[in-house]
Design a protein around this motif. Structure first.
Motif, PDB file in Angstrom:
ATOM      1  N   PRO A   1      11.346 -13.147 -31.040  1.00  0.00           N
ATOM      2  CA  PRO A   1      10.382 -13.703 -31.990  1.00  0.00           C
ATOM      3  C   PRO A   1      11.018 -14.556 -33.081  1.00  0.00           C
ATOM      4  O   PRO A   1      10.326 -15.313 -33.749  1.00  0.00           O
ATOM      5  N   THR A   2      12.326 -14.450 -33.278  1.00  0.00           N
ATOM      6  CA  THR A   2      12.927 -15.191 -34.394  1.00  0.00           C
ATOM      7  C   THR A   2      13.964 -16.203 -33.938  1.00  0.00           C
ATOM      8  O   THR A   2      14.582 -16.862 -34.763  1.00  0.00           O
ATOM      9  N   THR A   3      14.142 -16.343 -32.619  1.00  0.00           N
ATOM     10  CA  THR A   3      15.207 -17.204 -32.114  1.00  0.00           C
ATOM     11  C   THR A   3      15.033 -18.655 -32.540  1.00  0.00           C
ATOM     12  O   THR A   3      15.999 -19.359 -32.805  1.00  0.00           O
ATOM     13  N   ALA A   4      13.775 -19.117 -32.605  1.00  0.00           N
ATOM     14  CA  ALA A   4      13.552 -20.526 -32.927  1.00  0.00           C
ATOM     15  C   ALA A   4      13.487 -20.776 -34.430  1.00  0.00           C
ATOM     16  O   ALA A   4      13.209 -21.881 -34.856  1.00  0.00           O
ATOM     17  N   LEU A   5      13.737 -19.751 -35.232  1.00  0.00           N
ATOM     18  CA  LEU A   5      13.541 -19.906 -36.682  1.00  0.00           C
ATOM     19  C   LEU A   5      14.868 -19.983 -37.432  1.00  0.00           C
ATOM     20  O   LEU A   5      15.895 -19.505 -36.959  1.00  0.00           O
ATOM     21  N   ASP A   6      14.817 -20.554 -38.616  1.00  0.00           N
ATOM     22  CA  ASP A   6      15.991 -20.577 -39.484  1.00  0.00           C
ATOM     23  C   ASP A   6      16.331 -19.167 -39.965  1.00  0.00           C
ATOM     24  O   ASP A   6      15.458 -18.308 -40.034  1.00  0.00           O
ATOM     25  N   VAL A   7      17.605 -18.953 -40.330  1.00  0.00           N
ATOM     26  CA  VAL A   7      18.018 -17.589 -40.685  1.00  0.00           C
ATOM     27  C   VAL A   7      17.238 -16.986 -41.829  1.00  0.00           C
ATOM     28  O   VAL A   7      16.889 -15.809 -41.780  1.00  0.00           O
ATOM     29  N   THR A   8      16.965 -17.759 -42.868  1.00  0.00           N
ATOM     30  CA  THR A   8      16.261 -17.138 -43.989  1.00  0.00           C
ATOM     31  C   THR A   8      14.832 -16.774 -43.584  1.00  0.00           C
ATOM     32  O   THR A   8      14.294 -15.762 -44.014  1.00  0.00           O
ATOM     33  N   ILE A   9      14.233 -17.597 -42.710  1.00  0.00           N
ATOM     34  CA  ILE A   9      12.890 -17.293 -42.209  1.00  0.00           C
ATOM     35  C   ILE A   9      12.972 -16.116 -41.237  1.00  0.00           C
ATOM     36  O   ILE A   9      12.114 -15.238 -41.228  1.00  0.00           O
ATOM     37  N   GLN A  10      14.026 -16.091 -40.443  1.00  0.00           N
ATOM     38  CA  GLN A  10      14.227 -14.975 -39.508  1.00  0.00           C
ATOM     39  C   GLN A  10      14.275 -13.648 -40.259  1.00  0.00           C
ATOM     40  O   GLN A  10      13.634 -12.675 -39.864  1.00  0.00           O
ATOM     41  N   ALA A  11      15.009 -13.628 -41.362  1.00  0.00           N
ATOM     42  CA  ALA A  11      15.115 -12.401 -42.149  1.00  0.00           C
ATOM     43  C   ALA A  11      13.731 -11.966 -42.632  1.00  0.00           C
ATOM     44  O   ALA A  11      13.389 -10.788 -42.600  1.00  0.00           O
ATOM     45  N   GLN A  12      12.916 -12.923 -43.042  1.00  0.00           N
ATOM     46  CA  GLN A  12      11.558 -12.599 -43.495  1.00  0.00           C
ATOM     47  C   GLN A  12      10.741 -11.972 -42.373  1.00  0.00           C
ATOM     48  O   GLN A  12      10.064 -10.962 -42.574  1.00  0.00           O
ATOM     49  N   ILE A  13      10.798 -12.590 -41.188  1.00  0.00           N
ATOM     50  CA  ILE A  13       9.965 -12.125 -40.071  1.00  0.00           C
ATOM     51  C   ILE A  13      10.432 -10.741 -39.604  1.00  0.00           C
ATOM     52  O   ILE A  13       9.621  -9.857 -39.343  1.00  0.00           O
ATOM     53  N   LEU A  14      11.759 -10.525 -39.542  1.00  0.00           N
ATOM     54  CA  LEU A  14      12.267  -9.216 -39.111  1.00  0.00           C
ATOM     55  C   LEU A  14      11.794  -8.122 -40.048  1.00  0.00           C
ATOM     56  O   LEU A  14      11.357  -7.052 -39.631  1.00  0.00           O
ATOM     57  N   ARG A  15      11.875  -8.390 -41.333  1.00  0.00           N
ATOM     58  CA  ARG A  15      11.437  -7.389 -42.305  1.00  0.00           C
ATOM     59  C   ARG A  15       9.946  -7.134 -42.201  1.00  0.00           C
ATOM     60  O   ARG A  15       9.486  -5.996 -42.312  1.00  0.00           O
ATOM     61  N   LEU A  16       9.209  -8.220 -41.974  1.00  0.00           N
ATOM     62  CA  LEU A  16       7.757  -8.086 -41.863  1.00  0.00           C
ATOM     63  C   LEU A  16       7.382  -7.184 -40.683  1.00  0.00           C
ATOM     64  O   LEU A  16       6.554  -6.284 -40.808  1.00  0.00           O
ATOM     65  N   ILE A  17       8.031  -7.422 -39.535  1.00  0.00           N
ATOM     66  CA  ILE A  17       7.718  -6.617 -38.358  1.00  0.00           C
ATOM     67  C   ILE A  17       8.041  -5.148 -38.636  1.00  0.00           C
ATOM     68  O   ILE A  17       7.266  -4.250 -38.330  1.00  0.00           O
ATOM     69  N   ARG A  18       9.181  -4.897 -39.280  1.00  0.00           N
ATOM     70  CA  ARG A  18       9.577  -3.519 -39.541  1.00  0.00           C
ATOM     71  C   ARG A  18       8.591  -2.838 -40.497  1.00  0.00           C
ATOM     72  O   ARG A  18       8.188  -1.694 -40.304  1.00  0.00           O
ATOM     73  N   LEU A  19       8.184  -3.583 -41.508  1.00  0.00           N
ATOM     74  CA  LEU A  19       7.247  -3.037 -42.494  1.00  0.00           C
ATOM     75  C   LEU A  19       5.916  -2.679 -41.842  1.00  0.00           C
ATOM     76  O   LEU A  19       5.366  -1.597 -42.054  1.00  0.00           O
ATOM     77  N   LEU A  20       5.411  -3.584 -41.012  1.00  0.00           N
ATOM     78  CA  LEU A  20       4.121  -3.345 -40.370  1.00  0.00           C
ATOM     79  C   LEU A  20       4.235  -2.225 -39.352  1.00  0.00           C
ATOM     80  O   LEU A  20       3.305  -1.454 -39.151  1.00  0.00           O
ATOM     81  N   GLN A  21       5.409  -2.111 -38.741  1.00  0.00           N
ATOM     82  CA  GLN A  21       5.630  -1.025 -37.792  1.00  0.00           C
ATOM     83  C   GLN A  21       5.546   0.325 -38.508  1.00  0.00           C
ATOM     84  O   GLN A  21       4.897   1.254 -38.027  1.00  0.00           O
ATOM     85  N   ASP A  22       6.193   0.403 -39.666  1.00  0.00           N
ATOM     86  CA  ASP A  22       6.141   1.643 -40.430  1.00  0.00           C
ATOM     87  C   ASP A  22       4.718   1.948 -40.867  1.00  0.00           C
ATOM     88  O   ASP A  22       4.276   3.089 -40.840  1.00  0.00           O
ATOM     89  N   GLU A  23       4.000   0.917 -41.261  1.00  0.00           N
ATOM     90  CA  GLU A  23       2.626   1.087 -41.715  1.00  0.00           C
ATOM     91  C   GLU A  23       1.713   1.578 -40.602  1.00  0.00           C
ATOM     92  O   GLU A  23       0.863   2.418 -40.802  1.00  0.00           O
ATOM     93  N   MET A  24       1.885   0.991 -39.421  1.00  0.00           N
ATOM     94  CA  MET A  24       0.934   1.237 -38.345  1.00  0.00           C
ATOM     95  C   MET A  24       1.465   2.211 -37.302  1.00  0.00           C
ATOM     96  O   MET A  24       0.728   2.592 -36.389  1.00  0.00           O
TER      97      MET A  24
END
Lengths: 306, 638
Positions: free
Chosen positions: B200-223
């Motif tokens: 999911p983050t391969t095509a993204l810049d590193v700073t954006i990748q970090a955002q998306i990875l954290r987002l997925i983890r956060l939503l995973q914990d939530e749901m």
């Protein structure tokens, strides 16, 4: 969207002006004296001069062009050299039959082409695909005059179901529109198939499946909506060609349309009619192009906003 | 649910959400069916993250597509095994056997998927709101209005600024990072119990990748959902995974907790893969770049050869005059709009950039997309004309050269592009592609006397192919017969043909698998040691840059914000943007995982500015030996 539309319409005016210059120049570029041409071969020099004054050919070119443009805007193109009737009347009578026939042919051909194309694409490589494409290739290859004659023989002569020729009731439309639309339907089917197959490979089609969209909607909503973008261009082009009037179909079915008028006017060197026809065909293409662009923008948001 | 103990508990205690048993998938090839996935088994527990790792051709993506039977639409079919999935109602279903079409009620509802390419994964003709609402309407039976409200809630959940405005927008109006957020919102809109994220983050810049990875983890914990994370990036694995499944050539070669895989890999392929992963900080305390200590997996035996100690790259001839000197280079593009093409704005791609490359040196230009690093390279190469500034090559101002001199310049500066698939002409033989620069530049290779020019060029092609690790007989083949890594080798051979002094490598290893990437990096470094080449190494990958470069220039919004020796920049970064860039790089070490769940936001700003709005360019001031930094807030605002 409105801004886009206004921009497109504004862009038409210069094109129309350029075309009008060409059409105006057409008569003056012909070999010989237009006044003598109009007056006829037996006219005396005096008669020719009278005609010249009558047509305003003794005026400077730009005055003549101005008058031509002014008249053209009002739909006034002079009189036919052959029938001596006003050109606008000649063309007006022929235009509507051609337009009706074209619209009927385009509607069935586009729908049939889309259905066959999508059916072939979604069953790619299976027997339905092969049947669809054999029909499509035959449609392109089959000469329309031959098809027309075959149909007249069967439905009019043998079965007596449909009138052989002429113009008037809905029965008159059946065979000419089938004949005229067959080639279009075939081209549309092939084109739709390839456009559809290309779009079906896109990532967003996979996304649609991944969120549980049923196959029917994946095809008709997610895929076809995107495949329509190239198809619209194709429909516009075909429509423009048919609007010029099909000489073959109109001759076979004695349809009183533009195609036959064009042939007649060229045969008789009826320059005023030819002039008006050129202008009409250009205008048709421009309007169709505009419609295509509008449909394009409706189908494709990227164009709408840029 | 994190850490070894938690992961172990998840496996033992929690009943599996998904259990894949002996999955085999085949595609029809020219010579009958080809097994792309062969006897793969693994389980995922609720709340657990399982990473499936592998390189291209390992079958990891096909595995992920098989779980929802999307593979059936891509020409594949399941030829063996079971996919047991426990639905929300507690009933277990085997997804491997029913017709693919009968699973639509489950797709997007119980299992959802996020794909690699955010730019192409959203339908361009529908609005964002409609696309998210569609899944909600299909699965939850809500009406349009309610589905739209739900879409809005989901957009808020993925932290999109001004979500209400976004609902009626179309995908092309959003950046890649934003689109991936929309994809995630769409995937999670029906609260699936399993999320499959395919790169999911391969095509993204590193700073954006970090955002998306954290987002997925956060939503995973939530749901509390299970997540399958498909990736080739070991850094991402270390960051997100509880357990790891390593795939190689369609088979599972190893499985274990993330700590175990990283600390004590068992299978030779896993060891080789880990040895090839560039790790940020791997060269801490060293002044000079060092080649990758590569393990090579023998194709037949899958046995790893022991690595030789990698040589240190001491190639810079610092006493010599600089080979390339760029001073105050500015490149801008005009943005014209309307019928009359009036000037509306300017793209300030490169702004007053100055640097020098010494003979035998590798200078890295790093930065994220749109920072101007590629435009800088293209301007030096002459593929793009500069707005102002000077470029001196070998002591000569390139602007003063006549057309003859320009041609000579192009012979001495060569370019290697990112995409080895697109940069070789598919209709020409490899030999022709490599020979072409010599023919174009009328370059006569030095060779044995008495040889015709034709023979001399042929010999040179053979020699070049050997140098880049290919065989002379490969010259007669066509590009499609080669893998991505081999093609990049061919591109390197072509770049070397006319004996250049400077090679501009523009993301030259970005599109390659890690093991291939490490080999190509080593090859470039080896060629530098042999031939004294200089490189301008343009990259977004901080870890690779740390490996190859002698000096580093960090670019942001068209400007160099920091420039210095590699060690100084990496160990003592001065500019806030450099620090942010480095913090965003996922570290391939699960023990150094950032537990910080603070969500990062913010987009990479656009270099497009209105006319007359010139960006402020601050001079670089020295902060250490050879180490400079721009003292202003550009890029530091976070």
């Amino acid at each position: 969207m409105l801004k886009y539309l206004v921009g497109r319409i504004a862009g038409i005016l210069p094109v129309l002006l350029v075309i009008s210059v060409f059409v105006f120049g057409f008569v003056h570029l012909l070999p010989g004296d237009p006044a003598r041409l109009v007056a006829g071969p037996d006219a005396t020099q005096r008669d020719v001069e009278l005609v010249r004054q009558d047509l305003g050919l003794d005026q400077p070119l730009w005055v003549q062009y101005g008058r031509f443009l002014g008249n053209a805007v009002q739909g006034e193109f002079g009189r036919s050299m052959k029938s001596k009737r006003p050109v606008s009347q000649e063309i007006g009578e022929r235009f509507m039959p051609t337009l009706y026939l074209t619209v009927v042919a385009m509607v069935w051909a586009t729908l049939a082409g889309l259905l066959i194309g999508v059916a072939s694409a979604t069953r790619r490589g299976r027997w339905q695909d092969h049947v669809g494409m054999v029909v499509a290739v035959s449609g392109i290859a089959f000469p329309s005059f031959w098809l027309g004659l075959l149909m007249i023989d069967l439905f009019s002569v043998k079965l007596g179901w449909l009138p052989t020729s002429g113009y008037g009731t809905w029965q008159h439309y059946v065979m000419p529109s089938l004949t005229l639309g067959l080639g279009v339907a075939a081209v549309m089917a092939r084109f739709t198939r390839s456009a559809f197959i290309e779009i079906a490979r896109e990532d967003y089609v996979r996304t649609a499946r991944a969120k549980g969209v049923p196959a029917r909607l994946v095809v008709w909503k997610h895929t076809l909506r995107n495949a329509l973008i190239p198809i619209i261009t194709m429909v516009g082009l075909q429509f423009g060609f048919l609007l010029g009037g099909s000489i073959v179909v109109e001759t076979v079915f004695s349809w009183p349309g533009l195609g036959r008028l064009l042939v007649d006017s060229v045969n008789y060197r009826d320059y005023t009619v030819i002039q008006a026809e050129i202008l009409l065909f250009s205008l048709e293409f421009i309007i169709i192009n505009l419609l295509v662009d509008v449909l394009y923008a409706l189908a494709n948001p990227e164009i709408r906003y840029s | 649910m994190r850490g070894a103990a938690a992961a172990a508990k998840a496996v033992d205690a929690a009943p599996a959400l998904l259990s894949v048993e002996g999955l085999s998938v085949a595609f029809d090839g020219e010579h009958g069916p080809v097994r792309v996935v062969d006897d793969v088994s693994f389980t995922v527990a609720p709340g657990e993250t399982v990473a499936i790792v592998g390189e291209s051709g390992s079958g990891k993506s096909v595995t992920s597509l098989s779980l929802m039977r999307l593979v059936d639409y891509a020409g594949g079919r399941i030829v063996g095994g079971r996919i047991r999935f426990k639905g929300r109602d507690g009933r277990e279903r085997d997804l491997a056997t029913p017709p693919a079409e009968s699973l639509t009620d489950m797709r997007g509802n119980d299992i959802a998927m996020v794909f690699q390419e955010p730019m192409t994964s959203l339908n361009p003709v529908f609005t964002i709101g409609d696309q998210i609402a569609e899944a909600v309407m299909l699965h939850q039976g809500l009406d349009r209005k309610a589905a739209r409200d739900e879409a809005l809630r989901m957009l808020e959940k993925v932290r999109i600024p001004e979500p209400a405005r976004l609902l009626d927008r179309h995908p092309h109006q959003l950046s890649g990072g934003m689109r991936q957020r929309v994809m995630i919102a769409m995937a999670l809109s029906c609260r699936p119990s399993l999320l499959i994220a395919d790169e999911p983050t391969t095509a993204l810049d590193v700073t954006i990748q970090a955002q998306i990875l954290r987002l997925i983890r956060l939503l995973q914990d939530e749901m509390g959902m299970g997540v399958i994370f498909i990736t080739h990036d070991m850094g991402v694995v270390a960051e997100v995974a509880d357990r790891v499944v390593v795939m190689w050539r369609g088979r599972k070669v190893e499985e274990g907790t993330v700590e175990r895989i990283f600390q004590a890999p068992q299978h030779p392929y896993t060891k080789a893969l880990l040895s090839a992963v560039p790790k940020l900080g791997a060269l801490r305390g060293q002044d000079l770049p060092v080649r990758f200590p590569l393990l090579v997996v023998d194709d037949a035996k899958a046995e790893a050869a022991p690595p030789a100690p990698p040589p240190v790259q001491d190639t810079v001839r610092a006493a010599d005059a600089p080979l390339l000197e760029v001073r105050d280079l500015t490149t801008r593009f005009d943005v014209r709009k309307g019928i009359f093409g009036s000037l509306k704005a300017r793209v300030h791609a490169v702004e007053k950039v100055s640097f020098a490359v010494r003979p035998g040196e590798t200078l890295a230009l790093v930065g994220e997309s749109g920072c101007g690093k590629s435009t800088t390279g293209r301007t030096i190469m002459g593929l793009q004309s500069a707005t102002s500034g000077t470029i001196r090559f070998d002591g000569v101002d390139t602007a003063t050269l006549d057309s003859n001199g320009q041609a000579k310049l192009k012979e001495k500066i060569q370019y290697i592009f990112q995409d080895p698939f697109a940069s070789l002409n598919p209709r020409m033989t490899v030999g022709f592609s490599v020979a072409e620069p010599m023919l174009v530049h009328d370059y006569v290779p030095t060779s044995k006397p008495g040889l015709s020019r034709r023979r001399a060029v042929e010999e040179r092609v053979a020699e070049l192919l050997t140098q880049v690790g290919l065989k002379p007989e490969h010259a007669r083949r066509y590009p499609h017969e080669f893998s991505g890594g081999q093609r990049q080798r061919i591109c390197i051979a072509r770049a070397l043909a006319c004996d250049p002094k400077l090679i501009i490598a523009d993301e030259a290893v970005a599109a390659l698998d890690v093991s291939i990437q490490a080999q190509i990096v080593n090859l470039l470094m080896e060629l530098q040691a042999k031939r004294g080449l200089s490189y301008l190494f343009i990259s977004h990958d901080m870890a690779v840059v740390e490996r190859v470069s002698h000096r580093v220039a960090v670019m942001y919004l068209g400007q160099i914000v920091e420039l210095g020796p590699r060690r100084a920049v990496f160990e003592n970064p001065q500019h806030p943007y450099t620090r942010r860039l480095m913090a965003a790089v996922p570290i391939a070490d699960p023990s150094r995982r950032t537990r910080d769940l603070r969500l990062l936001t913010g987009e990479i700003p656009s270099p497009i500015r209105s006319i007359g709005d010139e960006p402020a360019v601050q001079p670089l001031v020295p902060v250490g030996e050879d180490h400079f930094v721009a003292r202003h807030a550009v890029g530091g605002d976070f």
